[in-house]
Motif scaffolding. Structure first.
Motif, PDB file in Angstrom:
ATOM      1  N   ALA A 106      99.174  22.121  85.260  1.00 37.92           N
ATOM      2  CA  ALA A 106     100.153  22.084  84.174  1.00 37.92           C
ATOM      3  C   ALA A 106     100.248  23.448  83.512  1.00 37.92           C
ATOM      4  O   ALA A 106      99.283  24.223  83.517  1.00 37.92           O
ATOM      5  CB  ALA A 106      99.754  21.034  83.148  1.00 37.92           C
ATOM      6  N   ILE A 107     101.414  23.730  82.931  1.00 34.17           N
ATOM      7  CA  ILE A 107     101.581  24.973  82.174  1.00 34.17           C
ATOM      8  C   ILE A 107     100.479  25.100  81.129  1.00 34.17           C
ATOM      9  O   ILE A 107      99.874  26.161  80.971  1.00 34.17           O
ATOM     10  CB  ILE A 107     102.976  25.002  81.515  1.00 34.17           C
ATOM     11  N   SER A 108     100.185  24.001  80.436  1.00 31.11           N
ATOM     12  CA  SER A 108      99.218  24.086  79.340  1.00 31.11           C
ATOM     13  C   SER A 108      97.789  24.335  79.833  1.00 31.11           C
ATOM     14  O   SER A 108      96.931  24.737  79.052  1.00 31.11           O
ATOM     15  CB  SER A 108      99.275  22.836  78.458  1.00 31.11           C
ATOM     16  N   ASP A 109      97.548  24.111  81.116  1.00 31.68           N
ATOM     17  CA  ASP A 109      96.227  24.448  81.660  1.00 31.68           C
ATOM     18  C   ASP A 109      96.009  25.954  81.695  1.00 31.68           C
ATOM     19  O   ASP A 109      94.872  26.419  81.849  1.00 31.68           O
ATOM     20  CB  ASP A 109      96.065  23.897  83.079  1.00 31.68           C
ATOM     21  N   MET A 128     101.458  18.022  81.740  1.00 37.88           N
ATOM     22  CA  MET A 128     101.356  17.278  80.483  1.00 37.88           C
ATOM     23  C   MET A 128     101.128  18.272  79.358  1.00 37.88           C
ATOM     24  O   MET A 128     100.262  19.127  79.444  1.00 37.88           O
ATOM     25  CB  MET A 128     100.151  16.315  80.536  1.00 37.88           C
ATOM     26  N   SER A 129     101.896  18.140  78.350  1.00 36.23           N
ATOM     27  CA  SER A 129     101.606  19.021  77.212  1.00 36.23           C
ATOM     28  C   SER A 129     100.495  18.398  76.377  1.00 36.23           C
ATOM     29  O   SER A 129     100.258  17.196  76.423  1.00 36.23           O
ATOM     30  CB  SER A 129     102.870  19.272  76.371  1.00 36.23           C
ATOM     31  N   LYS A 130      99.798  19.243  75.645  1.00 34.84           N
ATOM     32  CA  LYS A 130      98.723  18.790  74.762  1.00 34.84           C
ATOM     33  C   LYS A 130      99.340  18.109  73.547  1.00 34.84           C
ATOM     34  O   LYS A 130     100.410  18.499  73.094  1.00 34.84           O
ATOM     35  CB  LYS A 130      97.885  19.980  74.328  1.00 34.84           C
ATOM     36  N   ILE A 131      98.646  17.115  73.009  1.00 35.66           N
ATOM     37  CA  ILE A 131      99.203  16.342  71.897  1.00 35.66           C
ATOM     38  C   ILE A 131      98.307  16.446  70.670  1.00 35.66           C
ATOM     39  O   ILE A 131      97.143  16.048  70.706  1.00 35.66           O
ATOM     40  CB  ILE A 131      99.362  14.856  72.281  1.00 35.66           C
ATOM     41  N   VAL A 132      98.875  16.983  69.594  1.00 32.10           N
ATOM     42  CA  VAL A 132      98.157  17.049  68.326  1.00 32.10           C
ATOM     43  C   VAL A 132      98.708  15.957  67.411  1.00 32.10           C
ATOM     44  O   VAL A 132      99.923  15.840  67.238  1.00 32.10           O
ATOM     45  CB  VAL A 132      98.350  18.428  67.655  1.00 32.10           C
ATOM     46  N   GLY A 133      97.815  15.181  66.827  1.00 34.26           N
ATOM     47  CA  GLY A 133      98.211  14.139  65.891  1.00 34.26           C
ATOM     48  C   GLY A 133      97.876  14.557  64.474  1.00 34.26           C
ATOM     49  O   GLY A 133      96.749  14.981  64.204  1.00 34.26           O
ATOM     50  N   VAL A 134      98.854  14.449  63.580  1.00 35.98           N
ATOM     51  CA  VAL A 134      98.655  14.852  62.196  1.00 35.98           C
ATOM     52  C   VAL A 134      98.717  13.614  61.308  1.00 35.98           C
ATOM     53  O   VAL A 134      99.691  12.855  61.358  1.00 35.98           O
ATOM     54  CB  VAL A 134      99.734  15.853  61.732  1.00 35.98           C
ATOM     55  N   ILE A 135      97.701  13.425  60.501  1.00 33.50           N
ATOM     56  CA  ILE A 135      97.709  12.316  59.554  1.00 33.50           C
ATOM     57  C   ILE A 135      98.341  12.806  58.256  1.00 33.50           C
ATOM     58  O   ILE A 135      97.824  13.715  57.604  1.00 33.50           O
ATOM     59  CB  ILE A 135      96.292  11.772  59.325  1.00 33.50           C
ATOM     60  N   GLY A 136      99.470  12.205  57.939  1.00 35.23           N
ATOM     61  CA  GLY A 136     100.219  12.616  56.752  1.00 35.23           C
ATOM     62  C   GLY A 136     101.500  13.334  57.139  1.00 35.23           C
ATOM     63  O   GLY A 136     101.491  14.171  58.040  1.00 35.23           O
ATOM     64  N   GLY A 137     102.590  13.005  56.459  1.00 35.26           N
ATOM     65  CA  GLY A 137     103.906  13.513  56.848  1.00 35.26           C
ATOM     66  C   GLY A 137     104.529  14.480  55.854  1.00 35.26           C
ATOM     67  O   GLY A 137     105.757  14.564  55.772  1.00 35.26           O
ATOM     68  N   GLY A 138     103.712  15.210  55.129  1.00 32.36           N
ATOM     69  CA  GLY A 138     104.226  16.138  54.118  1.00 32.36           C
ATOM     70  C   GLY A 138     104.703  17.455  54.700  1.00 32.36           C
ATOM     71  O   GLY A 138     104.875  17.596  55.918  1.00 32.36           O
ATOM     72  N   GLN A 139     104.891  18.433  53.802  1.00 30.07           N
ATOM     73  CA  GLN A 139     105.471  19.694  54.270  1.00 30.07           C
ATOM     74  C   GLN A 139     104.539  20.484  55.171  1.00 30.07           C
ATOM     75  O   GLN A 139     105.006  21.280  55.981  1.00 30.07           O
ATOM     76  CB  GLN A 139     105.935  20.582  53.109  1.00 30.07           C
ATOM     77  N   LEU A 140     103.223  20.263  55.062  1.00 34.04           N
ATOM     78  CA  LEU A 140     102.334  21.008  55.960  1.00 34.04           C
ATOM     79  C   LEU A 140     102.503  20.499  57.390  1.00 34.04           C
ATOM     80  O   LEU A 140     102.564  21.286  58.336  1.00 34.04           O
ATOM     81  CB  LEU A 140     100.886  20.900  55.488  1.00 34.04           C
ATOM     82  N   ALA A 141     102.597  19.185  57.546  1.00 33.93           N
ATOM     83  CA  ALA A 141     102.881  18.630  58.874  1.00 33.93           C
ATOM     84  C   ALA A 141     104.253  19.108  59.356  1.00 33.93           C
ATOM     85  O   ALA A 141     104.430  19.474  60.519  1.00 33.93           O
ATOM     86  CB  ALA A 141     102.839  17.102  58.829  1.00 33.93           C
ATOM     87  N   ARG A 142     105.235  19.114  58.435  1.00 32.32           N
ATOM     88  CA  ARG A 142     106.575  19.584  58.806  1.00 32.32           C
ATOM     89  C   ARG A 142     106.527  20.995  59.373  1.00 32.32           C
ATOM     90  O   ARG A 142     107.162  21.290  60.384  1.00 32.32           O
ATOM     91  CB  ARG A 142     107.479  19.568  57.571  1.00 32.32           C
ATOM     92  N   MET A 143     105.777  21.869  58.710  1.00 30.90           N
ATOM     93  CA  MET A 143     105.777  23.274  59.131  1.00 30.90           C
ATOM     94  C   MET A 143     104.972  23.507  60.411  1.00 30.90           C
ATOM     95  O   MET A 143     105.002  24.600  60.979  1.00 30.90           O
ATOM     96  CB  MET A 143     105.334  24.158  57.979  1.00 30.90           C
ATOM     97  N   MET A 144     104.250  22.479  60.864  1.00 30.77           N
ATOM     98  CA  MET A 144     103.613  22.587  62.190  1.00 30.77           C
ATOM     99  C   MET A 144     104.624  22.341  63.315  1.00 30.77           C
ATOM    100  O   MET A 144     104.369  22.688  64.466  1.00 30.77           O
ATOM    101  CB  MET A 144     102.476  21.570  62.315  1.00 30.77           C
TER     102      MET A 144
END
Lengths: 374, 374
Positions: A318-321, B1-17
């Motif tokens: 994968a690209i991400s690898d 497969m792209s890597k998946i980051v999960g953010v708890i909370g939907g405020g502006q810090l999550a938005r800016m990610m």
């Protein structure tokens, strides 16, 4: 209420409008054909750009309709406008981006320098053009071509018999084989109300008909070259009534002329460097322009910016690898990936580097992109 | 497969990610409480951060869990870790960001300079501290405070009777009223595997306990001041095992000491300038860090960067109704809006400006933000 921009098409250009929309507090909605297109995050409707009903229903949910590509048929575009939809750029300029013969005719009428060209309907007409132009020329299908597709060099009219048969009586475009030193691109953004902003002219390095690298600004372009490129793009944008981003691809000939090669009426590969190298990226500027908002500053953030496309991508993994190795090796390079499945020749991402020393900037960008080769 | 980051909370810090994730080709998923939070575009699940089942179900859909805020209870965090979820930063460092008493104890044990402080459980203990510190002090609730909430200056122990009653026997934190010249912030990012990257120390101007402006780098900080700030942040990040972005808020005292005021273990308002002013923004760096990917370069893109918060926002019309005037007036300023409803004192956006002349940069940033005042 935030303003809503609707993009027809879910490719990487729509994808790269997402960050700009998030920053500006603009809502982006995308009409895509299928799931998992690069702009999937912003997709709010599925449907073909050929389907008037799907496009019209989508258009009702947005303040302005714009495009990821130039393939929406004129019939659909004109019906949208007739229904009162705000379409930017409009059908008239888009027709010229869709039809290279119409574009050549219009630019020639405007006195804009273009390669010698002719409308040819059979091998005899092509043979006559070849005879007048040293025996070789570039033959193009007027519609549907991109990234080198629909373009071939011919040295004998008989070679093109298949294309004439396929065209079924419709004319093709033939152009002189321009002796050029290099290819340039001048990007400009224009608002419906007239304001216009230009980025510096860039050098575009093509491989196999596909943009491989871009250097911004184009080396040795300060002064007359930059002025002429800016004049041409300004004239094209204003005369054709283009709104949003317009890319004017140019040949710099060996005898120091600039000739217009192609036009694209949307953000363009030759402007990807602006994501990290200009005060306002082409994607942010496109959103501002189609909303008829004041344009942002277009100055360079670095003395030199270099963009290198990631073409094809790895197929064994994968690209991400590859992130670990690439990020560690090139901490100053900005990576952009489109979430597309790697396939030979396919644009799956690009990298941007910037700095004061062009050789070093080119080296870093190429080194970063090389991590993602097969 | 792209890597998946999960953010708890939907405020502006999550938005800016979101922009950083789009660029890097990383998939961002957000667990929000309600619809229409700033990070709505990336929301894939709804649920409370207090609800273990909701958080655990969300965690199963991502490669790593990180945070928009520091309010996820220790019980939830520790259960996630027990179930094998990759949580960055982990419960141990987060506990110190959640509990100011625990943080003070730990920093003091590490020999990191902090204001004089004490644990006080009633007005008598508070009165004793006041007597030892010139009759005034800052009283803080150890948990739940932010943006000036949960913080008050006391000059008489009796004033705090209500807080002690509310605390119901739990101790409060009292700190000396530091005589400071200005407030600074040192941001650092750290990977689980140890790599660490620091941005330059910045000056943060607070109004009514809320960050109003940030100047990067902090004026007159080159040399010893920058070194000490970097040493403190490095020690904190490494000793506490912080991963992702850590913001260390500092007092520069009138007698030239640096004391740690607060810690935040996430992207922070004092790092918003990095979106346009640093080679790698705090949001991109946070994603890299929590995924344990090599960190990006943290150099400044301009000699001076200035961030000004848009606090409150207009109530008579929409934020976007001000775009025309603001964009036209300040074409070089980068605007960031969070899609939040204006409300007095609420952070609804910020602007970034950059350049060589600090006075001019400050002027442009303030002028741009002023268009969005009520």
């Amino acid at each position: 209420m935030s303003k809503i921009v609707g993009v027809i098409g879910g490719g990487q250009l729509a994808r790269m409008m997402i960050p700009a929309a998030v920053n500006l507090g603009i809502t982006l909605r995308v009409l895509a054909v299928t799931e998992n297109e690069p702009a999937a995050l912003a997709v709010t409707a599925y449907g073909s750009h050929l389907d008037l009903d799907a496009v019209a229903a989508f258009a009702e949910t947005v303040d302005v309709v714009t495009f990821d590509h130039e393939h929406v048929p004129q019939s659909v575009l004109r019906e949208l406008v007739a229904r009162g939809v705000n379409v930017q750029p409009g059908p008239d300029p888009l027709q010229l981006a869709q039809d290279k013969l119409a574009m050549r005719e219009r630019l020639a009428a405007l006195g804009i320098p273009v390669p010698d060209w002719a409308r040819v309907s059979d091998t005899d007409e092509l043979a006559a053009f070849l005879a007048d132009h040293g025996g070789s020329a570039v033959l193009k299908t007027p519609t549907g071509g991109y990234d080198g597709k629909g373009v071939r060099v011919v040295r004998d009219a008989a070679e093109a018999a298949d294309w004439f048969a396929e065209a079924d009586g419709k004319p093709l475009l033939v152009e002189e084989l321009v002796e050029f030193r290099r290819e340039l691109a001048q990007l400009v953004a224009r608002r419906p109300s007239g304001e216009l902003a230009l980025w510096p002219v860039v050098e575009s390095v093509q491989r196999d008909g596909v943009c491989a690298e871009v250097i911004a600004p184009a080396p040795n372009s300060a002064g007359k070259l930059a002025d002429v490129a800016a004049d041409i793009a300004t004239t094209v944008a204003e005369s054709l009534g283009v709104t949003g981003v317009l890319a004017v691809e140019l040949f710099e000939t060996t005898d120091d002329r600039l000739l217009v090669n192609e036009l694209a009426m949307r953000p363009h590969n030759t402007g990807h460097w602006t994501l990290d190298g200009a005060t306002t990226s082409q994607f942010e500027q496109h959103l501002r322009a189609v909303l008829d908002l004041p344009l942002g500053a277009t100055g360079c953030r670095d003395e030199w910016s270099v963009m290198v496309n990631v073409l094809g991508g790895p197929t064994s993994d994968a690209i991400s690898d590859r992130y670990d190795a690439a990020f560690a090796d090139q901490p100053t390079v900005k990576f952009h990936f489109y979430d597309k499945q790697p396939r030979p020749g396919r644009k799956v991402g690009h990298v941007n580097a910037g700095g004061d020393d062009l050789d070093d900037v080119v080296y870093r960008a190429r080194a970063a992109a090389a991590f993602f080769e097969n």
